[in-house]
Design a protein around this motif. Structure first.
Motif, PDB file in Angstrom:
ATOM      1  N   ASN A  92       0.798  -1.328   0.063  1.00  0.00           N
ATOM      2  CA  ASN A  92       0.062   0.162   0.039  1.00  0.00           C
ATOM      3  C   ASN A  92       0.841   1.179   0.129  1.00  0.00           C
ATOM      4  N   ARG A  93       2.018   1.137   0.667  1.00  0.00           N
ATOM      5  CA  ARG A  93       3.140   2.451   0.762  1.00  0.00           C
ATOM      6  C   ARG A  93       3.429   2.694  -0.456  1.00  0.00           C
ATOM      7  N   CYS A  94       3.827   1.613  -1.461  1.00  0.00           N
ATOM      8  CA  CYS A  94       4.397   1.855  -2.658  1.00  0.00           C
ATOM      9  C   CYS A  94       3.521   2.099  -3.738  1.00  0.00           C
ATOM     10  N   LEU A  95       2.454   1.513  -3.690  1.00  0.00           N
ATOM     11  CA  LEU A  95       1.393   1.732  -4.728  1.00  0.00           C
ATOM     12  C   LEU A  95       0.539   2.963  -4.359  1.00  0.00           C
ATOM     13  N   THR A 101       7.316   9.807  -9.904  1.00  0.00           N
ATOM     14  CA  THR A 101       8.763   9.725 -10.483  1.00  0.00           C
ATOM     15  C   THR A 101       9.501   8.674  -9.690  1.00  0.00           C
ATOM     16  N   CYS A 102      10.687   8.256 -10.290  1.00  0.00           N
ATOM     17  CA  CYS A 102      11.511   7.318  -9.507  1.00  0.00           C
ATOM     18  C   CYS A 102      11.925   7.705  -8.153  1.00  0.00           C
ATOM     19  N   GLU A 103      12.292   8.937  -7.957  1.00  0.00           N
ATOM     20  CA  GLU A 103      12.812   9.714  -6.556  1.00  0.00           C
ATOM     21  C   GLU A 103      11.528   9.662  -5.560  1.00  0.00           C
ATOM     22  N   ASP A 104      10.193  10.087  -6.249  1.00  0.00           N
ATOM     23  CA  ASP A 104       9.253   9.767  -5.134  1.00  0.00           C
ATOM     24  C   ASP A 104       8.906   8.339  -4.755  1.00  0.00           C
ATOM     25  N   CYS A 105       9.127   7.456  -5.547  1.00  0.00           N
ATOM     26  CA  CYS A 105       8.758   6.124  -5.320  1.00  0.00           C
ATOM     27  C   CYS A 105       9.853   5.693  -4.196  1.00  0.00           C
ATOM     28  N   LEU A 106      11.210   5.974  -4.264  1.00  0.00           N
ATOM     29  CA  LEU A 106      12.333   5.610  -3.263  1.00  0.00           C
ATOM     30  C   LEU A 106      11.908   6.098  -2.097  1.00  0.00           C
ATOM     31  N   ARG A 107      11.407   7.566  -2.102  1.00  0.00           N
ATOM     32  CA  ARG A 107      11.141   8.115  -0.799  1.00  0.00           C
ATOM     33  C   ARG A 107      10.091   7.703  -0.134  1.00  0.00           C
ATOM     34  N   ARG A 108       9.371   6.632  -0.692  1.00  0.00           N
ATOM     35  CA  ARG A 108       8.290   6.051   0.156  1.00  0.00           C
ATOM     36  C   ARG A 108       8.302   5.142   1.098  1.00  0.00           C
ATOM     37  N   GLU A 111      11.371  -0.533   0.935  1.00  0.00           N
ATOM     38  CA  GLU A 111      10.818  -1.714   0.350  1.00  0.00           C
ATOM     39  C   GLU A 111      10.689  -1.229  -1.029  1.00  0.00           C
ATOM     40  N   CYS A 112      10.398  -0.033  -1.445  1.00  0.00           N
ATOM     41  CA  CYS A 112       9.891   0.336  -2.596  1.00  0.00           C
ATOM     42  C   CYS A 112      11.151   0.398  -3.755  1.00  0.00           C
ATOM     43  N   ALA A 113      10.661  -0.010  -4.878  1.00  0.00           N
ATOM     44  CA  ALA A 113      11.563  -0.063  -6.324  1.00  0.00           C
ATOM     45  C   ALA A 113      10.566   0.699  -7.026  1.00  0.00           C
ATOM     46  N   TRP A 114      11.545   0.800  -8.412  1.00  0.00           N
ATOM     47  CA  TRP A 114      11.009   1.647  -9.426  1.00  0.00           C
ATOM     48  C   TRP A 114      11.507   0.786 -10.717  1.00  0.00           C
ATOM     49  N   CYS A 115      10.576   0.583 -11.572  1.00  0.00           N
ATOM     50  CA  CYS A 115      10.648  -0.123 -13.052  1.00  0.00           C
ATOM     51  C   CYS A 115      10.969   0.822 -14.299  1.00  0.00           C
ATOM     52  N   SER A 116      12.306   0.797 -14.684  1.00  0.00           N
ATOM     53  CA  SER A 116      12.304   1.841 -15.997  1.00  0.00           C
ATOM     54  C   SER A 116      12.255   1.360 -17.047  1.00  0.00           C
ATOM     55  N   GLN A 117      11.828  -0.071 -17.209  1.00  0.00           N
ATOM     56  CA  GLN A 117      11.681  -0.839 -18.495  1.00  0.00           C
ATOM     57  C   GLN A 117      10.701   0.061 -19.372  1.00  0.00           C
ATOM     58  N   LEU A 121       3.840  -2.351 -18.327  1.00  0.00           N
ATOM     59  CA  LEU A 121       2.494  -1.995 -18.060  1.00  0.00           C
ATOM     60  C   LEU A 121       1.865  -0.855 -19.129  1.00  0.00           C
ATOM     61  N   ASP A 122       2.013  -1.269 -20.387  1.00  0.00           N
ATOM     62  CA  ASP A 122       1.444  -0.408 -21.441  1.00  0.00           C
ATOM     63  C   ASP A 122      -0.066   0.094 -21.038  1.00  0.00           C
ATOM     64  N   GLY A 123      -0.369   1.489 -20.908  1.00  0.00           N
ATOM     65  CA  GLY A 123      -1.725   1.963 -20.867  1.00  0.00           C
ATOM     66  C   GLY A 123      -1.846   2.101 -19.275  1.00  0.00           C
ATOM     67  N   ALA A 124      -0.919   1.841 -18.575  1.00  0.00           N
ATOM     68  CA  ALA A 124      -1.414   1.993 -17.019  1.00  0.00           C
ATOM     69  C   ALA A 124      -0.898   3.259 -16.628  1.00  0.00           C
ATOM     70  N   TYR A 125      -1.022   3.682 -15.541  1.00  0.00           N
ATOM     71  CA  TYR A 125      -0.478   5.041 -14.954  1.00  0.00           C
ATOM     72  C   TYR A 125       0.923   4.648 -14.434  1.00  0.00           C
ATOM     73  N   VAL A 126       1.741   6.000 -14.544  1.00  0.00           N
ATOM     74  CA  VAL A 126       2.882   5.886 -14.378  1.00  0.00           C
ATOM     75  C   VAL A 126       3.451   5.441 -13.007  1.00  0.00           C
ATOM     76  N   SER A 127       2.646   5.856 -11.999  1.00  0.00           N
ATOM     77  CA  SER A 127       2.655   5.488 -10.630  1.00  0.00           C
ATOM     78  C   SER A 127       2.602   4.053 -10.525  1.00  0.00           C
ATOM     79  N   GLN A 128       2.099   3.064 -11.570  1.00  0.00           N
ATOM     80  CA  GLN A 128       2.171   1.554 -11.375  1.00  0.00           C
ATOM     81  C   GLN A 128       3.595   1.212 -11.553  1.00  0.00           C
ATOM     82  N   ARG A 129       4.607   2.021 -11.911  1.00  0.00           N
ATOM     83  CA  ARG A 129       6.091   1.481 -12.212  1.00  0.00           C
ATOM     84  C   ARG A 129       6.548   1.509 -10.655  1.00  0.00           C
ATOM     85  N   CYS A 130       5.930   1.934  -9.622  1.00  0.00           N
ATOM     86  CA  CYS A 130       6.321   1.886  -8.254  1.00  0.00           C
ATOM     87  C   CYS A 130       5.808   0.484  -7.503  1.00  0.00           C
ATOM     88  N   GLY A 131       6.649  -0.035  -6.831  1.00  0.00           N
ATOM     89  CA  GLY A 131       6.085  -1.269  -6.064  1.00  0.00           C
ATOM     90  C   GLY A 131       7.169  -2.128  -5.384  1.00  0.00           C
TER      91      GLY A 131
END
Length: 839
Positions: A92-95, A101-108, A111-117, A121-131
């Protein structure tokens, strides 16, 4: 533990364990010190404490047994809810929609990580890259594109040290993360010692000053037994020479004791008289020249003088390699910071040295130092403080021990008669206490916290305690220090913070360089996510063919909008919808252990697509059979099959993790005949163990005397040579045991035949003899009756005592109630003489 915040141009603040905070916003809690603690952490602690107190109240008020059962159920329910909340809190904290952004994700959180691939997740919001890392892997992010900086600890072992190790440590921290390291502190056997006498020379100290003139030399000789090089210095203090502390009449400024016809020296804040020296003759001369002074109020300016004697290292002559002892002799308490305002002094003390011609020049301009500021300076300059005070003020100074690290207070007897023993005992006590203090550079203390666990030489360990007592020379004390970071620095601030770990009174310390990891590598490469605006003027907006999997499928699978030839997936309360055609999600597939596809697959069009190594409808079954291999290297002990990572036994009578248990499989003797035959075929030797123990279900051993075994069931195995082998079944253990006798029992051997024939003949002979004897007796009795048919029975030879007698009793029974007269009873007993008894 003390956590100190240093300021360049303002007053320093020290917070001590079990003491009230000395500055607004600085929090102390049993070894964990922070400024502006993590709200998530505080919230979780508050909820935990709230549940605990509520449960305790319920259990206290409920005294019946069924109430205890209800309280237990409440405890289990609360524990389960907390466990579920904690297990889901990371996701819940990561999602979060705020992690754009990647920096916002790491500040969560750590245990949070960012996917830069790309195209993730085509079509999903950019925040879904954090988890979490596991969640990103499940959703198809490759390992090389996951931004997840790790916490690291690097120790510089090249710097040599004789007392404190290591001397330098570098750690990399993320917001919300923590790192631990261990330092060791060892006391040496003998140190050089610098002792500086700081004496209150007010009029009430006249007797103590006279005693000091004679005890100095004796103390020097006694301290040489505990020090390799002992030196002494001297300074005096009274109070700030301003009103209302002293009488400012011109005559009293020159001689404060003029009313008593005694010539006193003028009042002063601090005068440095003698630098640290080994010349005891010079020390004795200086002491004899000292005269008392006077002031008006009770408290003295001791803290003012202590700070100057501590920070003016060159003037005092403190040696870097020596132990520094500051001996304060007084009979009154000291002024505190706010007392200076009575004299109109409002300038905070800057903590620096202000000696001019060995006189404290700013005594009338600066406030008295705070206790925290004095403790910080004593710690920085490795100075132990010893308070030698009289009985009346002992409690006042004893209360300072928790606020001033490395301090000691002792009762000074009248005329300072015990001064020598007091100093020696204080020195030995201060050396036996090994304590560490932690401070962070200016303006950064509010973002870090630290916890210390101490491992003392006696084997004890206490979390949150920073001191070991009764440490002997050459013994080592270990301190495990855990440092955490609550948040990242503001933009433009330095990314490296210095932390110092100082053993109290030691001239060595540990420098900790904290590298704050708040950035991402993909930011430097300039590609952390796809372009949010793929539309161009050349791309038509009317065609939707590129948003369909095929012509029969709806646009974006009916769960999104086609914009510029690309699907923008809808949002859902149930979870995430993603994919090139919005055909994938993370909520419409079967769940395993509360996770979609068991956490080992992706949800595509309502079906689980398992990751390599997993199978099944919910991806909950591992392909590998490693979990089914028993200790003998066989799958399910050779008695079953591995299904979904667990053994399914072929025989329903078997049980156990590896089908190794079957108490009723080997309960009959015949079930073990094949195993016994295998061992007999190999001669009951070592080859039999190797060849037969793997084919036999039970384990086997050989014995010489099987009758010595009392537990189990005895069995016989008929061999081909008309002999039988005895063996015993022991079914008490998980795997049955067979004990085979090395000596066979041959039933038809000659020895058994002879024994049988002998016993048979003996039995027949004895039987015939007994029949003959009985027959003779019967014949003899029959002949006697025939020869004397009428001879009466003669009983004259009987004893007369056995002759029967006659008794008569008359008893009357009536239906009505009997009258009150006794029942008449008559008894007649004829007297008959008994021969040989009466005369």
């Amino acid at each position: 533990m003390t956590f100190t915040r240093r300021y360049k141009k303002t007053r320093s603040v020290t917070c001590a364990a079990d003491a009230s905070p000395m500055h607004e916003g600085l929090t102390c809690s049993r070894g964990i010190f922070s400024r502006g603690s993590n709200p998530d952490t505080l919230a979780s602690r508050s909820h935990t404490h709230l549940h605990t107190h509520s449960l305790n109240a319920a259990m206290t008020s409920c005294m019946r047994p069924y109430c205890d059962l209800i309280a237990l159920r409440m405890l289990l329910l609360i524990s389960l809810l907390l466990l579920l909340v904690r297990s889901d809190s990371a996701d819940n904290r990561c999602l979060s929609a705020l992690a754009s952004t990647c920096e916002d994700c790491l500040r969560r959180g750590p245990e949070c990580a960012w996917c830069s691939q790309e195209r993730f997740l085509d079509g999903a919001y950019v925040s879904q890259r954090c988890g979490t890392v596991s969640d990103l892997r499940v959703r198809g992010c490759e390992e090389e594109f996951i931004e997840n900086p790790n916490v690291k600890v690097e120790v510089n072992a090249t710097l040599s040290s004789s007392q404190v190790a290591p001397r330098e440590i570098s750690i990399h921290l993320r917001p919300g993360s923590e790192a631990s390291f261990v330092i060791e502190v060892q006391q040496l056997e003998r140190y050089p010692v610098d002792l500086y006498y700081l004496v209150d020379v007010s009029a009430s100290m006249q007797d103590n000053l006279d005693r000091l003139k004679t005890v100095g030399l004796a103390l020097s000789h006694q301290m040489k037994e505990h020090s390799s090089d002992f030196r002494v210095g001297f300074g005096s203090f009274v109070d700030k020479p301003v009103s209302p502390y002293i009488d400012v009449h011109p005559s009293k400024l020159v001689n404060p004791c003029s009313d008593y016809e005694v010539h006193c020296r003028p009042a002063h804040g601090f005068i440095h008289v003698l630098p640290v020296t080994e010349n005891m003759t010079e020390f004795t001369r200086v002491i004899q020249e000292q005269r008392i002074s006077g002031n008006m109020d009770t408290p003295e300016g001791g803290f003012d003088a202590m700070l100057q004697a501590t920070v003016c290292q060159k003037d005092i002559g403190w040696r870097p390699e020596a132990k520094h002892l500051l001996l304060v002799m007084t009979d009154q308490p000291s002024h505190l910071t706010l007392d200076s305002k009575l004299a109109g002094i409002v300038v905070p003390h800057d903590g620096r040295c202000h000696l001019e011609d060995n006189i404290y020049s700013q005594t009338t301009n600066m406030e008295h130092p705070t206790i925290g500021q004095l403790a910080e300076k004593l710690l920085e300059n490795n100075v132990y403080s010893i308070f030698a005070v009289d009985q009346v003020q002992y409690q006042w100074y004893e209360d300072l021990l928790d606020l001033i690290p490395g301090s000691y207070v002792g009762r000074l007897f009248p005329k300072a008669s015990n001064l020598k023993d007091l100093v020696v005992h204080a020195y030995k006590k201060l050396l036996s206490d090994v304590e560490v203090q932690i401070d962070v550079e200016d303006g950064q203390a509010h973002r870090f916290w630290a916890n210390v666990t101490t491992f003392c030489p006696d084997g004890s360990s206490v979390s949150g305690n920073t001191k070991c007592s009764s440490v002997q020379p050459k013994q080592t004390v270990f301190f495990k220090i855990t440092v955490g970071m609550s948040s990242c620095p503001a933009a433009g601030e330095d990314q490296e913070v210095l932390m110092s770990v100082r053993p109290v009174g030691f001239n060595e310390s540990v420098t900790v360089r904290i590298r704050q990891v708040c950035g991402c590598g993909c930011t430097e490469r300039g590609r952390c996510h796809d372009d949010p605006n793929p539309c161009s003027t050349e791309t038509g907006s009317g065609s939707t063919d590129s948003c369909r999997q095929d012509r029969t499928k709806p646009v974006c699978s009916g769960r999104g909008t086609c914009k510029c030839g690309t699907c923008v997936c809808d949002s859902s309360r149930l979870g995430n919808i993603y994919g090139k055609f919005c055909e994938m999600d993370d909520f419409s597939c079967p769940y395993e252990r509360g996770l979609v596809c068991g956490g080992h697959g992706r949800c595509v069009s309502g079906e689980c697509v398992c990751l390599p190594g997993w199978t099944g409808e919910t991806c909950g079954c591992p392909v590998s059979t490693e979990t089914c291999v028993s200790n003998d290297g066989l799958i399910c002990s050779g008695q079953g099959k591995c299904v979904c990572g667990k053994c399914v036994c072929d025989d329903p009578r078997r049980s156990g993790t590896f089908c190794e248990k079957c108490p009723i499989c080997y309960s009959s003797c015949q079930s073990h005949w094949s195993c016994v035959n295998c061992h007999l075929s190999n001669g009951l030797g070592s080859d039999g163990f190797q060849l037969c123990n793997h084919s036999c279900a039970p384990s086997v051993d050989y014995v010489d005397d099987i009758t010595e075994l009392v537990r189990g069931k005895y069995c016989l195995y008929p061999s081909s040579d008309k002999c039988q082998y005895r063996f015993l079944m022991d079914l008490a253990s998980d795997r049955p045991q067979l004990h085979i006798s090395r000596h066979p029992v041959c039933v038809w051997s000659r020895w058994y035949l002879k024994t049988f024939l002998s016993a048979f003949l003996l039995t027949v002979t004895l039987g015939i003899a007994m029949l003959a004897a009985v027959r003779q007796l019967l014949r003899a009795r029959h002949c006697w009756w025939q020869s004397n048919p009428e001879q009466p029975f003669d009983d004259s030879h009987k004893d007369s005592s056995f002759v029967p007698t006659t008794n008569e009793k008359t008893i009357t029974y009536r239906r009505d109630r009997l009258p009150n007269h006794p029942v008449e009873m008559h008894s007649y007993m004829p007297k008959m003489p008994l021969s040989g008894t009466w005369q």
